[in-house]
Write a protein that holds these residues in place. Structure first.
Motif, PDB file in Angstrom:
ATOM      1  N   SER A 535      -2.045  -1.509  51.349  1.00 23.81           N
ATOM      2  CA  SER A 535      -2.915  -0.889  52.345  1.00 23.81           C
ATOM      3  C   SER A 535      -2.072  -0.293  53.456  1.00 23.81           C
ATOM      4  O   SER A 535      -0.894  -0.628  53.605  1.00 23.81           O
ATOM      5  CB  SER A 535      -3.865  -1.938  52.931  1.00 23.81           C
ATOM      6  N   GLN A 536      -2.674   0.591  54.245  1.00 23.19           N
ATOM      7  CA  GLN A 536      -1.940   1.224  55.331  1.00 23.19           C
ATOM      8  C   GLN A 536      -1.463   0.184  56.342  1.00 23.19           C
ATOM      9  O   GLN A 536      -0.336   0.254  56.849  1.00 23.19           O
ATOM     10  CB  GLN A 536      -2.831   2.265  56.033  1.00 23.19           C
ATOM     11  N   GLU A 537      -2.314  -0.811  56.609  1.00 23.77           N
ATOM     12  CA  GLU A 537      -1.948  -1.850  57.574  1.00 23.77           C
ATOM     13  C   GLU A 537      -0.769  -2.668  57.056  1.00 23.77           C
ATOM     14  O   GLU A 537       0.194  -2.945  57.793  1.00 23.77           O
ATOM     15  CB  GLU A 537      -3.144  -2.771  57.844  1.00 23.77           C
ATOM     16  N   LEU A 538      -0.810  -3.045  55.764  1.00 26.35           N
ATOM     17  CA  LEU A 538       0.295  -3.815  55.179  1.00 26.35           C
ATOM     18  C   LEU A 538       1.572  -2.982  55.163  1.00 26.35           C
ATOM     19  O   LEU A 538       2.667  -3.502  55.433  1.00 26.35           O
ATOM     20  CB  LEU A 538      -0.073  -4.248  53.759  1.00 26.35           C
ATOM     21  N   LEU A 539       1.426  -1.674  54.871  1.00 24.44           N
ATOM     22  CA  LEU A 539       2.596  -0.793  54.847  1.00 24.44           C
ATOM     23  C   LEU A 539       3.261  -0.750  56.216  1.00 24.44           C
ATOM     24  O   LEU A 539       4.487  -0.859  56.328  1.00 24.44           O
ATOM     25  CB  LEU A 539       2.164   0.613  54.418  1.00 24.44           C
ATOM     26  N   GLU A 540       2.462  -0.616  57.289  1.00 25.25           N
ATOM     27  CA  GLU A 540       3.022  -0.546  58.641  1.00 25.25           C
ATOM     28  C   GLU A 540       3.672  -1.868  59.044  1.00 25.25           C
ATOM     29  O   GLU A 540       4.731  -1.885  59.673  1.00 25.25           O
ATOM     30  CB  GLU A 540       1.922  -0.170  59.638  1.00 25.25           C
ATOM     31  N   GLN A 541       3.033  -2.995  58.655  1.00 28.90           N
ATOM     32  CA  GLN A 541       3.600  -4.294  59.008  1.00 28.90           C
ATOM     33  C   GLN A 541       4.878  -4.583  58.213  1.00 28.90           C
ATOM     34  O   GLN A 541       5.834  -5.167  58.737  1.00 28.90           O
ATOM     35  CB  GLN A 541       2.556  -5.391  58.780  1.00 28.90           C
ATOM     36  N   ALA A 542       4.895  -4.162  56.952  1.00 34.73           N
ATOM     37  CA  ALA A 542       6.115  -4.322  56.145  1.00 34.73           C
ATOM     38  C   ALA A 542       7.255  -3.509  56.760  1.00 34.73           C
ATOM     39  O   ALA A 542       8.413  -3.962  56.823  1.00 34.73           O
ATOM     40  CB  ALA A 542       5.862  -3.880  54.709  1.00 34.73           C
ATOM     41  N   ALA A 543       6.946  -2.288  57.236  1.00 32.40           N
ATOM     42  CA  ALA A 543       7.966  -1.452  57.868  1.00 32.40           C
ATOM     43  C   ALA A 543       8.461  -2.095  59.162  1.00 32.40           C
ATOM     44  O   ALA A 543       9.653  -2.015  59.486  1.00 32.40           O
ATOM     45  CB  ALA A 543       7.411  -0.060  58.146  1.00 32.40           C
ATOM     46  N   ALA A 544       7.560  -2.749  59.911  1.00 30.48           N
ATOM     47  CA  ALA A 544       7.961  -3.410  61.160  1.00 30.48           C
ATOM     48  C   ALA A 544       8.944  -4.547  60.885  1.00 30.48           C
ATOM     49  O   ALA A 544       9.861  -4.796  61.675  1.00 30.48           O
ATOM     50  CB  ALA A 544       6.721  -3.933  61.883  1.00 30.48           C
ATOM     51  N   VAL A 545       8.778  -5.235  59.755  1.00 29.69           N
ATOM     52  CA  VAL A 545       9.700  -6.309  59.382  1.00 29.69           C
ATOM     53  C   VAL A 545      11.013  -5.728  58.859  1.00 29.69           C
ATOM     54  O   VAL A 545      12.105  -6.167  59.241  1.00 29.69           O
ATOM     55  CB  VAL A 545       9.055  -7.235  58.315  1.00 29.69           C
ATOM     56  N   GLU A 546      10.926  -4.719  57.994  1.00 30.93           N
ATOM     57  CA  GLU A 546      12.121  -4.134  57.393  1.00 30.93           C
ATOM     58  C   GLU A 546      12.981  -3.388  58.413  1.00 30.93           C
ATOM     59  O   GLU A 546      14.179  -3.189  58.191  1.00 30.93           O
ATOM     60  CB  GLU A 546      11.728  -3.174  56.267  1.00 30.93           C
ATOM     61  N   ALA A 547      12.378  -2.969  59.537  1.00 28.96           N
ATOM     62  CA  ALA A 547      13.144  -2.247  60.559  1.00 28.96           C
ATOM     63  C   ALA A 547      14.246  -3.108  61.149  1.00 28.96           C
ATOM     64  O   ALA A 547      15.221  -2.589  61.708  1.00 28.96           O
ATOM     65  CB  ALA A 547      12.209  -1.768  61.673  1.00 28.96           C
ATOM     66  N   VAL A 548      14.123  -4.418  61.001  1.00 25.99           N
ATOM     67  CA  VAL A 548      15.147  -5.340  61.512  1.00 25.99           C
ATOM     68  C   VAL A 548      16.381  -5.335  60.610  1.00 25.99           C
ATOM     69  O   VAL A 548      17.483  -5.640  61.037  1.00 25.99           O
ATOM     70  CB  VAL A 548      14.569  -6.772  61.647  1.00 25.99           C
ATOM     71  N   SER A 549      16.193  -4.980  59.319  1.00 26.15           N
ATOM     72  CA  SER A 549      17.260  -5.066  58.326  1.00 26.15           C
ATOM     73  C   SER A 549      18.010  -3.745  58.193  1.00 26.15           C
ATOM     74  O   SER A 549      17.476  -2.673  58.502  1.00 26.15           O
ATOM     75  CB  SER A 549      16.664  -5.466  56.966  1.00 26.15           C
ATOM     76  N   GLU A 550      19.285  -3.840  57.711  1.00 26.34           N
ATOM     77  CA  GLU A 550      20.102  -2.655  57.443  1.00 26.34           C
ATOM     78  C   GLU A 550      20.224  -2.380  55.949  1.00 26.34           C
ATOM     79  O   GLU A 550      20.980  -1.500  55.543  1.00 26.34           O
ATOM     80  CB  GLU A 550      21.499  -2.842  58.044  1.00 26.34           C
ATOM     81  N   HIS A 551      19.508  -3.126  55.111  1.00 29.35           N
ATOM     82  CA  HIS A 551      19.607  -2.958  53.664  1.00 29.35           C
ATOM     83  C   HIS A 551      19.037  -1.595  53.255  1.00 29.35           C
ATOM     84  O   HIS A 551      18.064  -1.122  53.846  1.00 29.35           O
ATOM     85  CB  HIS A 551      18.841  -4.087  52.963  1.00 29.35           C
ATOM     86  N   PRO A 552      19.637  -0.943  52.257  1.00 31.70           N
ATOM     87  CA  PRO A 552      19.131   0.372  51.816  1.00 31.70           C
ATOM     88  C   PRO A 552      17.655   0.351  51.421  1.00 31.70           C
ATOM     89  O   PRO A 552      16.928   1.316  51.689  1.00 31.70           O
ATOM     90  CB  PRO A 552      20.020   0.699  50.616  1.00 31.70           C
ATOM     91  N   LEU A 553      17.203  -0.717  50.766  1.00 32.39           N
ATOM     92  CA  LEU A 553      15.789  -0.815  50.404  1.00 32.39           C
ATOM     93  C   LEU A 553      14.915  -0.850  51.646  1.00 32.39           C
ATOM     94  O   LEU A 553      13.843  -0.227  51.695  1.00 32.39           O
ATOM     95  CB  LEU A 553      15.545  -2.067  49.557  1.00 32.39           C
ATOM     96  N   ALA A 554      15.380  -1.588  52.667  1.00 31.08           N
ATOM     97  CA  ALA A 554      14.617  -1.687  53.914  1.00 31.08           C
ATOM     98  C   ALA A 554      14.501  -0.324  54.579  1.00 31.08           C
ATOM     99  O   ALA A 554      13.425   0.076  55.046  1.00 31.08           O
ATOM    100  CB  ALA A 554      15.273  -2.698  54.838  1.00 31.08           C
ATOM    101  N   ARG A 555      15.602   0.405  54.625  1.00 30.83           N
ATOM    102  CA  ARG A 555      15.581   1.729  55.260  1.00 30.83           C
ATOM    103  C   ARG A 555      14.645   2.673  54.517  1.00 30.83           C
ATOM    104  O   ARG A 555      13.990   3.519  55.124  1.00 30.83           O
ATOM    105  CB  ARG A 555      17.005   2.299  55.296  1.00 30.83           C
ATOM    106  N   ALA A 556      14.577   2.546  53.193  1.00 37.19           N
ATOM    107  CA  ALA A 556      13.700   3.419  52.408  1.00 37.19           C
ATOM    108  C   ALA A 556      12.231   3.149  52.722  1.00 37.19           C
ATOM    109  O   ALA A 556      11.426   4.086  52.839  1.00 37.19           O
ATOM    110  CB  ALA A 556      13.968   3.206  50.922  1.00 37.19           C
TER     111      ALA A 556
END
Length: 822
Positions: A535-556
């Motif tokens: 969902s759009q909400e889950l997508l935004e929250q997942a991005a908020a968590v991944e923004a902390v990481s430097e992993h290539p998957l996180a950046r994608a």
């Protein structure tokens, strides 16, 4: 007071801290004008007394020996008694926990590798020295010492007492060319006088066949002696000096052979001149000195050329940085720039710091780091490295790493560390050469004895013995390995291949298994979300968590969802598996299937089936869960590096098996392996599992090279026989690997193998020729085929062949690059 009484009183002087004898050479210091000069038996006592003085205990007049500091210093062994130790012949034991420092010095006056052995031998006897190593090809001395037990000035004093000059190593080559000019002057004078000696010797040679004037017969030998004396005792002084220093250190070194030959020929000729004899060998003494000096000059030039790569790197480090203040430009020292400051770099200038472009656009030449001549475009947000050259645009850069922490500074330290190290083969050759010289002395004595016993004239037997001494001098042995190693490391650095440990050059040759990390190594590491089930909400929250990481998957995922308005709090990184954090009051976890199973988060059957289909297509799958419930998944794709197939082909030609290793799912890993034709592969492997996998390969008898770029790869890089880190990777990965590729090209791996293989070949060729010259030369000298002059020339040719063969390595690499090789 007599000198003897003064010496006796000095010997009875007591240490002002511990009260025990301070010895004949106490350490002294005056702490204030009102106090007398204090004497101390050791550096530990001096340091403890200094602390006591600064704390006020001395001034208070209290018994400082009852203080807690004094008692604790005794317990830790900080206070030793050098005077008593010298009197008893004992030394206080140095605990394993004692602080150890490493210092690097530049030595002047090194004549050959045997000089290094003399210095190492002398320093090893100094109490407080844990290890000393002379690096002949770099004119450097590396010392590990305990500051609590040894004053640093004692190191310099001990080395200078041997006749060498010592200065602290600053990195850049000294501009003073006095030592080089001195050698050339000695060589020029020796050569000029030798020619004159040969000219006057024609008179002596003529007397063998016909009568000459009595005056000529009487005085020409003294003219020859006058011309030869400065050659032997001034031009040849470096040879005689090293031989004497070796004898004083109770070691018969290489120069002892040559010195014995020179002095024997000179002394015999002097006796003949005084007695009015017929045979003179002044020309032989001059020839040996001149040819040995010529060989040493060639060696020195080669050593400087092979070490030139470091000097060139130092010259690439900018000294100034341009700051903008109130619209005006101001220059400051590059070392004074702090992280966070913004600097301006104009066209054609070298960038003084590592940083990020905040304004402007340009193309930057990064060949100093990567070995690739093609400039790379830089825009806002691009990272730039120190030492690289700016192109046509103006860049405003925010500094991230400066001074000793910059990329170029770390590269220089790594190259220096590699060049200043010794390989196991080099140490073995050094040990052999130590036994070689005494054996040659015995052979020379036996040659003279057997020659005389067989009826040879004493002068002829003596000339054979001298020829043995001269031809057997193993100068070429001393430079065979270090010269080739230094040339290889310098050539590799010019190609963007950073070798941090010289010992790995030998490891390359033995590697039979190459383990490749998948993400960021075999693939470009530039992921993009292909499909998403969220969902759009889950997508935004997942991005908020991944923004902390430097992993290539996180950046994608962040790029796919857009930059989040806020970042998650209480983030927790699950190494090699994913990340979790809190956002909008909910605990969001994003990661691999293995992480979900490990946390006990159930994946619905429909989502699991879709994920399996994505993985079968070769995509990497990332799941997203909220509060323990898996609610979505992402399929991400990455591109295989264009040069990966060519690397695999070259490795196969070398007989090296390739293994693909990844923390990604087994299905995605298998799909990629099949596309590349890699038979063995392992997926869904945690960081500790990668290290364990490498260890299992080594346990099976394989010599393993591991190539990786991420934090997850660091344990495996350290566990492998040979770790190779991609320069685009993390600092941790590059610190764990002895070889770093400063460009993203996988073909640099194959080139590193080529350089190491060529270096290994050159070393073995050098050793063969060095041993061959010595062995064949000794046989020819014993049989009388070689006279001392030809022997000296052959010795110079031996060194020249080793020098030329070593320099060929650098020429070959540069010509390959010029031809467009990768």
């Amino acid at each position: 007071m007599s000198a003897g009484n003064a010496a006796a009183q000095a010997a009875r002087a007591l240490c002002d801290l511990c009260g025990l004898p301070a010895g004949h050479d106490p350490l002294t210091r005056q702490f204030s004008r009102a106090e007398p000069q204090r004497r101390f038996c050791c550096l530990g006592c001096l340091n403890v007394y200094t602390v006591l003085s600064e704390s006020g205990l001395i001034e208070q007049g209290a018994d400082f020996r009852q203080s807690e500091l004094y008692q604790e210093s005794l317990r830790l062994g900080l206070i030793s008694n050098r005077g008593a130790d010298e009197a008893s012949g004992a030394r206080p034991a140095i605990p394993d926990t004692a602080e150890v420092r490493e210092s690097l010095y530049r030595i002047s006056g090194l004549w050959c590798s045997s000089c290094g052995w003399i210095i190492e031998h002398a320093l090893a006897r100094e109490h407080g020295v844990r290890g000393a190593e002379v690096l002949f090809t770099s004119d450097l001395l590396k010392v590990r010492w305990c500051p609590q037990y040894l004053a640093p000035e004692r190191i310099a004093q001990r080395v200078e007492s041997l006749g060498y000059k010592l200065s602290e190593y600053t990195g850049e080559r000294d501009t003073d060319r006095g030592e080089w000019r001195d050698m050339l002057l000695r060589l020029g004078i020796a050569g000029g006088l030798w020619m004159n000696v040969m000219l006057f010797s024609l008179v002596v040679y003529a007397s063998y066949f016909e009568a000459i004037a009595e005056a000529a017969h009487r005085w020409v030998p003294f003219i020859l002696m006058a011309l030869t004396t400065p050659v032997v005792f001034w031009s040849g002084w470096p040879i005689l000096r090293v031989a004497f220093l070796g004898l004083r250190a109770r070691a018969i070194r290489m120069e002892a052979l040559v010195a014995t030959g020179i002095l024997a020929a000179y002394a015999y000729s002097v006796v003949q001149a005084v007695q009015g004899g017929q045979h003179y060998y002044f020309d032989t003494a001059c020839a040996i000195v001149t040819l040995v000096l010529a060989g040493k000059a060639l060696e020195r030039g080669a050593r400087e050329r092979t070490s030139r790569s470091i000097a060139l790197l130092y010259r690439l480090m900018p000294r100034k940085a341009r700051l903008m203040r109130d619209g005006r430009e101001r220059f400051v020292a590059a070392e004074a720039v702090e992280p966070g400051l913004e600097i301006l770099v104009k066209p054609g200038e070298r960038i003084p710091v590592d940083g990020v472009v905040v304004s402007g656009a340009s193309a930057v030449d990064e060949s100093v780091l990567t070995g690739e001549a093609e400039p790379r475009p830089k825009t806002v947000g691009s990272e730039v490295a120190s030492g690289t050259c700016n192109g046509p645009g103006v860049l405003e850069i925010r500094a991230t790493r400066t001074g000793a922490d910059s990329t170029l500074a770390r590269i220089i330290r790594s190259v220096e560390s590699a060049i200043h190290g010794r390989t196991a083969l080099e140490r073995s050759v050094d040990r052999v050469s130590r036994y070689f010289v005494p054996i040659v002395m015995v052979i020379a004595a036996a040659t003279f004895g057997f020659g005389a016993a067989l009826g040879l004239a004493p002068v002829d037997a003596g000339m054979r013995a001298i020829a043995v001494l001269v031809i057997a001098c193993p100068c070429a042995l001393g430079i065979a390995t270090p010269l080739a190693t230094t040339a290889a490391i310098g050539a590799a650095s010019s190609q963007g291949i950073l070798i941090r440990d010289a010992a790995v050059l030998e490891t390359f040759r033995k590697v039979d298994v190459l383990v490749l990390d998948k993400t960021g190594t075999v693939t470009e590491g530039r992921f993009a979300v292909r499909e998403a089930e969220a969902s759009q909400e889950l997508l935004e929250q997942a991005a908020a968590v991944e923004a902390v990481s430097e992993h290539p998957l996180a950046r994608a995922i962040v790029a796919y969802a857009g930059e989040p308005r806020e970042r998650a709090g209480r983030a927790e990184v699950h190494a090699g598996q994913g990340i979790s954090g809190e956002i909008a009051g909910r605990r969001v976890t994003v990661g691999s299937r293995g992480l979900m199973e490990q946390r006990g988060f159930a994946v619905s059957e429909a989502l699991a089936q879709r994920a399996c289909r994505w993985e079968a297509e070769g995509s990497s799958v990332v799941f997203a869960a909220r509060d323990g419930v898996v609610e979505g998944a992402f399929a991400l794709g990455d591109r295989i590096r264009a040069d990966a197939p060519e690397l695999l082909r070259r490795m196969s030609e070398r007989g090296v098996r390739t293994v693909l290793l990844s923390g990604d799912s087994a299905a995605a890993t298998a799909k990629l392996a099949s596309r590349l034709g890699i038979e063995r592969h392992e997926g869904q492997v945690a960081p500790a599992g990668k290290a364990a996998f490498v260890a299992s390969l080594r346990k099976d008898g394989s010599v393993v090279a591991m190539v990786g770029d991420g934090v997850n790869d660091a344990p495996a890089l350290a566990a492998a026989d040979l770790g190779i880190a991609m320069g685009s990777g993390t600092d941790l990965a590059m610190q764990a690997a002895p070889v770093v590729l400063m460009s993203d090209s996988l073909l640099r791996i194959a080139q590193a193998f080529d350089i190491a293989r060529e270096a290994s070949t050159v070393v073995r060729q050098n050793l063969f020729w060095a041993f061959f010259y010595n062995a064949a030369g000794i046989v020819l000298a014993v049989t009388g085929v070689l006279n001392p002059i030809i022997a000296a020339a052959a010795m110079a040719v031996s060194s020249l062949s080793v020098v030329g063969n070593s320099l060929r390595l650098g020429w070959k690499v540069r010509s390959h690059r010029a031809a467009g090789g990768s």
